[in-house]
Design an enzyme around this catalytic site. Sequence first.
Site, PDB file in Angstrom:
ATOM      1  N   GLY A  60       0.638  -1.115   0.085  1.00 27.70           N
ATOM      2  CA  GLY A  60      -0.151   0.007   0.127  1.00 27.70           C
ATOM      3  C   GLY A  60       0.804   1.344   0.075  1.00 27.70           C
ATOM      4  O   GLY A  60       0.259   2.273   0.587  1.00 27.70           O
ATOM      5  N   ASN A  63       1.328   3.255  -2.417  1.00 28.79           N
ATOM      6  CA  ASN A  63       0.730   4.220  -3.290  1.00 28.79           C
ATOM      7  C   ASN A  63      -0.449   4.751  -2.476  1.00 28.79           C
ATOM      8  O   ASN A  63      -0.886   5.877  -2.565  1.00 28.79           O
ATOM      9  CB  ASN A  63       0.218   3.743  -4.655  1.00 28.79           C
ATOM     10  CG  ASN A  63       1.179   3.864  -5.700  1.00 28.79           C
ATOM     11  OD1 ASN A  63       1.811   4.912  -6.076  1.00 28.79           O
ATOM     12  ND2 ASN A  63       1.602   2.594  -6.238  1.00 28.79           N
ATOM     13  N   LEU A 118      -3.458  -6.350  -8.016  1.00 31.97           N
ATOM     14  CA  LEU A 118      -3.149  -7.301  -8.816  1.00 31.97           C
ATOM     15  C   LEU A 118      -4.167  -8.200  -9.303  1.00 31.97           C
ATOM     16  O   LEU A 118      -4.287  -9.124 -10.041  1.00 31.97           O
ATOM     17  CB  LEU A 118      -2.044  -8.178  -8.184  1.00 31.97           C
ATOM     18  CG  LEU A 118      -0.667  -7.497  -7.711  1.00 31.97           C
ATOM     19  CD1 LEU A 118       0.191  -8.464  -7.264  1.00 31.97           C
ATOM     20  CD2 LEU A 118      -0.064  -6.846  -9.050  1.00 31.97           C
ATOM     21  N   ILE A 140      -9.470  -6.592 -13.460  1.00 33.61           N
ATOM     22  CA  ILE A 140     -10.814  -5.773 -13.276  1.00 33.61           C
ATOM     23  C   ILE A 140     -11.822  -6.516 -14.300  1.00 33.61           C
ATOM     24  O   ILE A 140     -11.501  -6.425 -15.375  1.00 33.61           O
ATOM     25  CB  ILE A 140     -10.667  -4.320 -13.393  1.00 33.61           C
ATOM     26  CG1 ILE A 140      -9.771  -3.886 -12.204  1.00 33.61           C
ATOM     27  CG2 ILE A 140     -11.852  -3.602 -13.231  1.00 33.61           C
ATOM     28  CD1 ILE A 140     -10.051  -4.309 -10.902  1.00 33.61           C
ATOM     29  N   ASN A 171      -5.871   3.445 -13.093  1.00 33.90           N
ATOM     30  CA  ASN A 171      -4.676   2.407 -12.554  1.00 33.90           C
ATOM     31  C   ASN A 171      -3.440   3.186 -12.668  1.00 33.90           C
ATOM     32  O   ASN A 171      -3.182   4.074 -13.554  1.00 33.90           O
ATOM     33  CB  ASN A 171      -4.952   1.249 -13.493  1.00 33.90           C
ATOM     34  CG  ASN A 171      -3.626   0.353 -13.216  1.00 33.90           C
ATOM     35  OD1 ASN A 171      -3.698  -0.100 -12.061  1.00 33.90           O
ATOM     36  ND2 ASN A 171      -2.889   0.020 -14.133  1.00 33.90           N
ATOM     37  N   HIS A 180       0.374   2.429 -13.738  1.00 33.39           N
ATOM     38  CA  HIS A 180       1.146   1.255 -14.315  1.00 33.39           C
ATOM     39  C   HIS A 180       2.964   1.731 -14.215  1.00 33.39           C
ATOM     40  O   HIS A 180       3.047   3.018 -14.538  1.00 33.39           O
ATOM     41  CB  HIS A 180       0.995   0.881 -15.710  1.00 33.39           C
ATOM     42  CG  HIS A 180       1.710  -0.164 -16.400  1.00 33.39           C
ATOM     43  ND1 HIS A 180       1.397  -1.173 -16.162  1.00 33.39           N
ATOM     44  CD2 HIS A 180       2.680  -0.005 -17.290  1.00 33.39           C
ATOM     45  CE1 HIS A 180       2.337  -2.117 -16.642  1.00 33.39           C
ATOM     46  NE2 HIS A 180       3.178  -1.333 -17.357  1.00 33.39           N
TER      47      HIS A 180
END
Length: 207
Positions: free
Chosen positions: A12, A14, A91, A94, A108, A110
């Site tokens: 976590g 981010n 991960l 979706i 998202n 990346h």
Amino acid sequence: MLKLAVLVSGGGTNLQAIMDCIENGTITNAEISVVISNNPNAYALERAKNKGIDAICISPKTFETRDQFNEALLAKLQSYNPDLIVLAGCLVVIPKIMVDAFPNKIINIHPALIPSFCGTGYYGLKVHEKVLERGAKVTGATVHFVDDGTDTGPIILQKAVYVQEGDTPEVLQRRVMEEAEWIIMPKAIDLIANGHVYVENGIAHIR
């Protein structure tokens, strides 16, 4: 006030960057309503609890089929009625039912400059391994909307990071996080929260 639902799978970092930026005013007009993880041991859940944010685990291992898991995840998200779903190191693939339910409302991060080093199989440390294998001199991170494809949705923000001699995948991963991910994900949320992002003809624009 933009209501966020954050989906995470691991530590976590981010998520922490987002929470810090809401706290210090870098992100305005937004709040996190819920943090959901597919991993019961994700430290991200502890980070959320420590801030008094609802922290929920929905693990695919507790369902007989993937469809049941997908439906449960969607139902839980819909119960919070979020304005924006943020995939912050998530991960889980979706499902289409979620993309259809939240068009241009899922973003998202990346860890590469899309369209390079992205798509099926490119996630986590694997991205940085491939960057080094290819001998790329510049990498970075991309925030994009999520669509039916893998890393194919409209690009919102990108930030470049230089690859350095002697980099290992782990060292490069950390630099991309610090110099790109933790900067552009909060910035994208702030832009969306304040009505500065719109999608036209499959391209995200900032006004």
